[in-house]
Design an enzyme around this catalytic site. Structure first.
Site, PDB file in Angstrom:
ATOM      1  N   ASP A 116       9.379   6.355  -6.987  1.00 51.51           N
ATOM      2  CA  ASP A 116       8.383   5.313  -6.723  1.00 51.51           C
ATOM      3  C   ASP A 116       8.986   3.977  -7.150  1.00 51.51           C
ATOM      4  OD1 ASP A 116       4.907   5.504  -6.674  1.00 51.51           O
ATOM      5  OD2 ASP A 116       5.914   3.613  -7.069  1.00 51.51           O
ATOM      6  N   ILE A 124      12.109   4.030  -1.261  1.00 48.11           N
ATOM      7  CA  ILE A 124      12.312   5.250  -0.457  1.00 48.11           C
ATOM      8  C   ILE A 124      13.586   5.192   0.393  1.00 48.11           C
ATOM      9  CG2 ILE A 124      10.027   6.305  -0.299  1.00 48.11           C
ATOM     10  CD1 ILE A 124       9.498   4.620   2.201  1.00 48.11           C
ATOM     11  N   TYR A 154      -1.337  -1.304   9.905  1.00 47.71           N
ATOM     12  CA  TYR A 154      -1.267  -0.175   8.959  1.00 47.71           C
ATOM     13  C   TYR A 154      -1.407   1.152   9.711  1.00 47.71           C
ATOM     14  CZ  TYR A 154      -3.048   3.298   5.632  1.00 47.71           C
ATOM     15  OH  TYR A 154      -3.275   4.460   4.935  1.00 47.71           O
ATOM     16  N   HIS A 177     -11.219  -0.802  -1.863  1.00 45.90           N
ATOM     17  CA  HIS A 177     -12.060   0.363  -1.583  1.00 45.90           C
ATOM     18  C   HIS A 177     -13.445   0.240  -2.227  1.00 45.90           C
ATOM     19  CE1 HIS A 177      -8.210   2.810  -0.685  1.00 45.90           C
ATOM     20  NE2 HIS A 177      -8.703   2.263   0.397  1.00 45.90           N
ATOM     21  N   ASP A 217     -13.576  -2.899  10.990  1.00 46.68           N
ATOM     22  CA  ASP A 217     -14.259  -1.729  10.419  1.00 46.68           C
ATOM     23  C   ASP A 217     -15.054  -0.989  11.494  1.00 46.68           C
ATOM     24  OD1 ASP A 217     -13.519  -1.718   7.763  1.00 46.68           O
ATOM     25  OD2 ASP A 217     -15.244  -2.866   7.067  1.00 46.68           O
TER      26      ASP A 217
HETATM   27  N1  LIG Z   1      -6.441   6.073  -0.707  1.00 48.84           N
HETATM   28  C1  LIG Z   1      -6.909   6.303   0.508  1.00 48.84           C
HETATM   29  O1  LIG Z   1      -8.140   6.258   0.748  1.00 48.84           O
HETATM   30  C2  LIG Z   1      -5.971   6.681   1.634  1.00 48.84           C
HETATM   31  C3  LIG Z   1      -6.515   6.980   2.890  1.00 48.84           C
HETATM   32  C4  LIG Z   1      -5.652   7.339   3.931  1.00 48.84           C
HETATM   33  C5  LIG Z   1      -4.281   7.429   3.702  1.00 48.84           C
HETATM   34  N2  LIG Z   1      -3.767   7.099   2.480  1.00 48.84           N
HETATM   35  C6  LIG Z   1      -2.311   7.172   2.302  1.00 48.84           C
HETATM   36  O2  LIG Z   1      -2.038   7.930   1.128  1.00 48.84           O
HETATM   37  C7  LIG Z   1      -0.882   7.441   0.471  1.00 48.84           C
HETATM   38  C8  LIG Z   1      -1.188   7.141  -0.956  1.00 48.84           C
HETATM   39  O3  LIG Z   1      -2.218   6.181  -1.040  1.00 48.84           O
HETATM   40  P1  LIG Z   1      -2.760   5.646  -2.437  1.00 48.84           P
HETATM   41  O4  LIG Z   1      -4.167   5.233  -2.257  1.00 48.84           O
HETATM   42  O5  LIG Z   1      -2.391   6.617  -3.504  1.00 48.84           O
HETATM   43  O6  LIG Z   1      -1.872   4.320  -2.587  1.00 48.84           O
HETATM   44  P2  LIG Z   1      -1.102   3.744  -3.851  1.00 48.84           P
HETATM   45  O7  LIG Z   1      -0.769   2.340  -3.511  1.00 48.84           O
HETATM   46  O8  LIG Z   1      -1.865   4.010  -5.105  1.00 48.84           O
HETATM   47  O9  LIG Z   1       0.215   4.633  -3.887  1.00 48.84           O
HETATM   48  C9  LIG Z   1       1.353   4.360  -3.111  1.00 48.84           C
HETATM   49  C10 LIG Z   1       2.566   4.476  -4.021  1.00 48.84           C
HETATM   50  O10 LIG Z   1       3.752   4.284  -3.253  1.00 48.84           O
HETATM   51  C11 LIG Z   1       4.629   3.407  -3.943  1.00 48.84           C
HETATM   52  N3  LIG Z   1       5.467   2.757  -2.919  1.00 48.84           N
HETATM   53  C12 LIG Z   1       5.061   1.936  -1.909  1.00 48.84           C
HETATM   54  N4  LIG Z   1       6.114   1.568  -1.160  1.00 48.84           N
HETATM   55  C13 LIG Z   1       7.208   2.173  -1.694  1.00 48.84           C
HETATM   56  C14 LIG Z   1       8.590   2.204  -1.359  1.00 48.84           C
HETATM   57  N5  LIG Z   1       9.059   1.508  -0.313  1.00 48.84           N
HETATM   58  N6  LIG Z   1       9.438   2.933  -2.116  1.00 48.84           N
HETATM   59  C15 LIG Z   1       8.977   3.641  -3.180  1.00 48.84           C
HETATM   60  N7  LIG Z   1       7.676   3.661  -3.542  1.00 48.84           N
HETATM   61  C16 LIG Z   1       6.809   2.935  -2.807  1.00 48.84           C
HETATM   62  C17 LIG Z   1       3.723   2.487  -4.715  1.00 48.84           C
HETATM   63  O11 LIG Z   1       4.337   1.886  -5.853  1.00 48.84           O
HETATM   64  C18 LIG Z   1       2.583   3.433  -5.127  1.00 48.84           C
HETATM   65  O12 LIG Z   1       2.829   4.046  -6.382  1.00 48.84           O
HETATM   66  C19 LIG Z   1      -0.417   6.235   1.292  1.00 48.84           C
HETATM   67  O13 LIG Z   1       0.603   6.661   2.159  1.00 48.84           O
HETATM   68  C20 LIG Z   1      -1.662   5.831   2.054  1.00 48.84           C
HETATM   69  O14 LIG Z   1      -1.331   5.186   3.261  1.00 48.84           O
HETATM   70  C21 LIG Z   1      -4.579   6.727   1.441  1.00 48.84           C
HETATM   71  O1  LIG Z   2     -16.397  -4.218  -1.359  1.00 48.33           O
HETATM   72  C1  LIG Z   2     -16.580  -3.512  -0.358  1.00 48.33           C
HETATM   73  C2  LIG Z   2     -15.618  -2.584   0.097  1.00 48.33           C
HETATM   74  C3  LIG Z   2     -15.893  -1.847   1.234  1.00 48.33           C
HETATM   75  N1  LIG Z   2     -17.074  -1.993   1.899  1.00 48.33           N
HETATM   76  C4  LIG Z   2     -17.380  -1.156   3.067  1.00 48.33           C
HETATM   77  O2  LIG Z   2     -17.321   0.187   2.628  1.00 48.33           O
HETATM   78  C5  LIG Z   2     -16.787   1.032   3.650  1.00 48.33           C
HETATM   79  C6  LIG Z   2     -15.576   1.762   3.107  1.00 48.33           C
HETATM   80  O3  LIG Z   2     -14.539   0.816   2.883  1.00 48.33           O
HETATM   81  P1  LIG Z   2     -13.189   1.176   2.125  1.00 48.33           P
HETATM   82  O4  LIG Z   2     -12.374  -0.067   2.046  1.00 48.33           O
HETATM   83  O5  LIG Z   2     -13.509   1.889   0.847  1.00 48.33           O
HETATM   84  O6  LIG Z   2     -12.507   2.243   3.068  1.00 48.33           O
HETATM   85  P2  LIG Z   2     -12.128   2.128   4.616  1.00 48.33           P
HETATM   86  O7  LIG Z   2     -13.099   2.993   5.340  1.00 48.33           O
HETATM   87  O8  LIG Z   2     -11.956   0.740   5.088  1.00 48.33           O
HETATM   88  O9  LIG Z   2     -10.645   2.676   4.568  1.00 48.33           O
HETATM   89  C7  LIG Z   2     -10.299   4.002   4.662  1.00 48.33           C
HETATM   90  O10 LIG Z   2     -10.166   4.310   6.005  1.00 48.33           O
HETATM   91  C8  LIG Z   2      -9.167   3.582   6.688  1.00 48.33           C
HETATM   92  C9  LIG Z   2      -9.227   4.040   8.114  1.00 48.33           C
HETATM   93  O11 LIG Z   2     -10.072   3.199   8.820  1.00 48.33           O
HETATM   94  C10 LIG Z   2      -7.823   3.848   6.035  1.00 48.33           C
HETATM   95  O12 LIG Z   2      -7.437   5.192   6.198  1.00 48.33           O
HETATM   96  C11 LIG Z   2      -7.877   3.503   4.557  1.00 48.33           C
HETATM   97  O13 LIG Z   2      -6.662   3.843   3.933  1.00 48.33           O
HETATM   98  C12 LIG Z   2      -9.005   4.242   3.915  1.00 48.33           C
HETATM   99  O14 LIG Z   2      -9.131   3.843   2.579  1.00 48.33           O
HETATM  100  C13 LIG Z   2     -16.440   0.095   4.824  1.00 48.33           C
HETATM  101  O15 LIG Z   2     -17.476   0.132   5.728  1.00 48.33           O
HETATM  102  C14 LIG Z   2     -16.369  -1.293   4.181  1.00 48.33           C
HETATM  103  O16 LIG Z   2     -16.745  -2.324   5.065  1.00 48.33           O
HETATM  104  C15 LIG Z   2     -18.037  -2.888   1.461  1.00 48.33           C
HETATM  105  O17 LIG Z   2     -19.101  -3.024   2.072  1.00 48.33           O
HETATM  106  N2  LIG Z   2     -17.764  -3.631   0.349  1.00 48.33           N
END
Ligand SMILES: NC(=O)c1ccc[n+]([C@@H]2O[C@H](COP(=O)([O-])OP(=O)(O)OC[C@H]3O[C@@H](n4cnc5c(N)ncnc54)[C@H](O)[C@@H]3O)[C@@H](O)[C@H]2O)c1
Ligand SMILES: O=c1ccn([C@@H]2O[C@H](COP(=O)(O)OP(=O)(O)O[C@H]3O[C@H](CO)[C@H](O)[C@H](O)[C@H]3O)[C@@H](O)[C@H]2O)c(=O)[nH]1
Length: 316
Positions: A31, A52, A136, A182, A277
């Protein structure tokens, strides 16, 4: 197995790394700490701070890669598309080349609901059209496409897991993004006093209460799917699975549950819609349930919020 977990200092990666260590695997986390935290790397895992694109040495003797490292802020991706294409697609292609050079032929990849864009029906199935509405989602879909091609021509074995809205915490492992977009962590920060109120982005959507509906999945349930995916990799095949709990909750419902769990009134400010959204995003996870026997165990929104709240209040 000997496993390389990229992004294992981040939210989802750290929970998966912890479950892998617990299951007895030999885990190395790679990381660059751009959005992660070194203290999130679980005890028992090695840590390599690197990008990476510099994974060659860390891949020696590895059986499989779990690839979480990515930029994942939708808004930032619209403002800086080059960063997303370079990091998420370019970085992953470099990783896949290094894996080929080192003879590592198995990967589990973090894909996303954002690959679908505005859905035509609900719940979303894996066979539905993929029309991402931001860089994204487009960069993640491009990786999925590359994985399919590399499975065909290089014999790579790959599983993409398309996460819907990940939330909750596992023990001390919780969401702590410096830039937090989020919903659930932002609502809970009102209850800790870190924020004065939470903005609701739009109340005029075509949903029962006018606010957006999402499918929240507990990070522990999500993490467990990775261990199942690891065991299901078949060389030459790329499988794609949605991961959600299968139930949609509106923004207002989420805030109500957060009020119940925290006992805080959580003031709300109604704001404009957030661009891009979709009104409703709910997953059909029938495929992974059928093929890998996965089942969410903490699907209740109250459980998801309670676990996030417990971890947050312990650490603030
Ligand atoms: N959290 C969600 O709701 C959600 C939803 C859909 C998909 N994802 C995917 O899941 C994965 C993890 O998400 P998360 O919420 O844990 O995010 P996060 O930002 O907490 O974790 C991502 C990690 O990757 C590291 N990183 C980023 N770019 C890098 C690079 N080039 N080289 C090495 N390390 C690198 C960051 O330092 C971090 O620790 C991501 O690929 C994200 O797109 C997350
Ligand atoms: O302060 C806030 C934050 C979010 N929202 C609403 O809450 C819902 C959820 O929002 P999040 O930002 O928590 O999550 P998303 O649905 O936007 O995002 C998720 O879904 C995306 C796909 O659309 C991606 O996969 C992303 O990584 C994943 O976290 C959305 O309707 C957003 O508009 C609010 O009203 N107020």
């Amino acid at each position: 197995m000997r496993l390389l977990v990229t992004g294992g200092a981040g939210y989802v990666g750290s929970v998966v790394a912890a479950q892998l260590v617990e299951a007895g695997h030999d885990v190395t986390v790679l990381d660059d700490l751009s959005t992660g935290h070194e203290d999130a790397v679980p005890e028992g895992a090695r840590f390599v701070r690197a990008d990476i694109t510099q994974a060659h040495d860390a891949l020696d003797g590895v059986d499989a890669v779990l690839h979480f490292a990515a930029k994942s802020l939708v808004g930032e991706s619209v403002a800086k598309p080059g960063l997303y294409w370079a990091n998420n697609l370019g970085g992953t292609l470099a990783l896949l080349d290094a894996m080929r050079d080192k003879g590592v032929a198995r990967i589990v990849f973090s894909s996303t609901a954002a690959t679908y864009g505005e859905p035509e029906r609900s719940p979303i199935q894996e066979s539905d059209p993929t029309r991402p509405t931001n860089p994204y989602g487009a960069s993640k879909l491009a990786v999925d496409t590359a994985l399919t091609a590399f499975a065909q021509v290089r014999g790579l074995g790959a599983v993409s897991l398309r996460y819907f809205n990940v939330a909750g915490a596992q023990g001390r492992y919780r969401e702590r993004h410096t830039v937090e977009t989020h919903l659930i962590p932002n609502v809970l920060k009102v209850a800790t006093g870190e924020r004065d109120n939470v903005s609701v982005f739009g109340t005029d959507y075509p949903t029962p209460d006018g606010t957006c509906v999402r499918d929240y999945i507990h990070v522990s349930d999500l993490a467990r799917a990775h261990l199942l995916a690891l065991g299901a990799i078949i060389p030459g095949e790329h499988k794609i699975y949605n991961l959600g709990s299968g139930t949609g909750f509106s923004v207002q419902e989420v805030i109500s549950v957060c009020r119940e769990v925290t006992g805080h009134e959580i003031p709300v400010v109604v704001g404009e819609r957030r661009p891009g959204d979709p009104a409703v995003l709910v997953a059909s996870s029938a495929r992974i349930q059928r093929e890998l026997g996965w089942k969410p165990e903490r699907a209740a929104l109250g459980d998801i919020v309670s676990d996030a709240w417990r971890a947050l209040s312990r650490n603030t």
